[in-house]
Design a protein around this motif. Sequence first.
Motif, PDB file in Angstrom:
ATOM      1  N   GLY A   1       0.833  -1.197   0.000  1.00  0.00           N
ATOM      2  CA  GLY A   1       0.000   0.000   0.000  1.00  0.00           C
ATOM      3  C   GLY A   1       0.866   1.244   0.000  1.00  0.00           C
ATOM      4  O   GLY A   1       2.043   1.200  -0.356  1.00  0.00           O
TER       5      GLY A   1
ATOM      6  N   HIS B   1      -4.159   0.351  -1.655  1.00  0.00           N
ATOM      7  CA  HIS B   1      -4.418   0.612  -0.244  1.00  0.00           C
ATOM      8  C   HIS B   1      -3.690   1.891   0.165  1.00  0.00           C
ATOM      9  O   HIS B   1      -2.482   1.889   0.373  1.00  0.00           O
ATOM     10  CB  HIS B   1      -3.939  -0.560   0.611  1.00  0.00           C
TER      11      HIS B   1
ATOM     12  N   THR C   1       4.646  -0.725   2.445  1.00  0.00           N
ATOM     13  CA  THR C   1       4.196   0.499   1.792  1.00  0.00           C
ATOM     14  C   THR C   1       5.292   1.045   0.894  1.00  0.00           C
ATOM     15  O   THR C   1       6.479   0.902   1.179  1.00  0.00           O
ATOM     16  CB  THR C   1       3.802   1.602   2.801  1.00  0.00           C
TER      17      THR C   1
END
Length: 617
Positions: A257, A289, A364
Amino acid sequence: MCGILGTVPSSESSQFKLALDTLTHRGPDSFGIENISNEVSLGHRRLSILDVSAKGHQPMFHESKRYAIVFNGEIYNFLEIQKELVNLGHSFRSSSDTEVLLKAYIEWGEDCVLKLNGMWAFAIWDSQSKKMFMSRDRYGKKPLFYAQINGKFVFASEMKAIFPFMKQLEISDDFHWMKKNIFFYEATEKCLIKGIKRFPAGYSGHLERGELKLYRYWNTLDHLVEVPKSYDEQVERFRELFMDSCKLRMRSDVTIGTALSGGLDSSATIAAMANLSKNNNSYSDDWQHAFVASFPGTPLDESHYAKMVTDHLGIGATFVDIEPLKHWNNLEHYFYQFEDLYITSPLPMIMLYGAVKQNGVTVTLDGHGADELLSGYQQGALESLWDARFSPKNTKDILSIYQGSINEDKDQYERVGNFKVYKDYMIRKIGKKVLGQKMPSIDNGHPNFKKLDNLSQYLYSMFHENILPTLLRNYDRYAMINSVEIRMPFMDHRIVSFVNSLPYSSKIGNDYTKRIVRDALDPYLPKEVTWRKSKIGFSSPIVNWMQNDLSDWFMDNVNSKSFIESNLIENPGALRDRITQIVSKENSNFAQAQKCWSEFSPYIWEKAVLNTDMVNK
């Protein structure tokens, strides 16, 4: 992404396991400990991301049993390296980057690190030569500490894992200098705890007979490149590099994400991910996300910009309201996990990555590094005035950029007219030139440093030596406290070499900071974000908190006996009075409130870290 620990010679099992368990947050999925012939103990806490099977377990041994590795990080180009190794006769039992790294070392020796595109801190033990090879990535994205304790060499991903081997914890001789120079100690070997040193970024070393010999394997100045002469070609080349960097960092066997602020850098990152996925050029389909930190009712809230980005890309977002009272009781625990000092509370960032993990995301891709690499701060505009001094048009443009980039939280700054800004800067700069003062940098004597323009010299120091090393440390902790890995496409070493080779006018100009990023990513972003001039830093709304939710907490602490008697606060009475003025709303200046936090936080650090019971267990 994991936590590593090792000792030479080996350590008693219960003490070693206790030390390794302090790193559980870095690797909650599994752990491994190996004692090799009483010569070395190696430990690993695993956060499974690539090859989540048992085949990726560490410590990992070579088939010959001669070599063993513990590794924290990710090698993004491991598939390309693996293919090269297969052609050279190597075979593989797993699909992990750890095995690729180990066999790259066996094939190419210590020079293997030059082939790596990634972030790392690792140690490889050679049981035949009785030597250990260690290395840390080019810019220090992955932490590594070491200490010599009663004839034992100890290394670990965090200082706390070294504590159990120490008789007592004392502040470093440089502690008071470090707390006043928050941005200037991370790139050195200095640590807050006496006896512990930081393994430097861009260095490798070998441990032999208990002595660690370090050497620098990477200096960006040795890797500058030829850049296209036309700006349009530079934009195209940057776009190619950035897209490939994002593509490599989308390699994952778990959900990925983005921590999205709504600013240019994080927005560019998720827009690149969306474009790669749309064109079937992505290594992950599960990337949609976005996590947005929201500060409702404060000047730091920019969630509306983030929503523009997610709406533009057609994906959803999780908005995380940063409400300090929900987590403030954990502050001392967070300080213990964070280990270091910073100018602002770690709470908003820890809460954001906590939400990332709670929503099932382990990796991430974030926009860190772009500001320091490409001049995203006000001061960069000033430094480019020297480069533009013979061009009235460029000078006017840069002054406009300077004024336009003032943070949206206007309380932080007082606006000054262009003439005064220009005059004050040039007087200071000419004065330094007359006195023979060079741009402060450990590399200012390097021939290629002298070839850089003034802005590039300034950014080089910011990126390699002060601001960015500190932020890299911080975000490693914020994320790993929550067992989340951050990948940073702007920090691909190919991009860093390319951008450091560009002239100042490609980084700042045409009325904008980070000019080349805006032009390269404009096709994929909403115009309101691409061409937004103002900037909001990801920080704590400290004035708002001190005067509202946390007013009682601050007053209770600064009036406590332990605060007044703290050895780490130089003048607790004066600091108490300044904090009281802010809490009582006599003073609402953001910069002064932030300074109060910086001076107050060693007191919390003392209670959380210095007084820990994780010593000599």
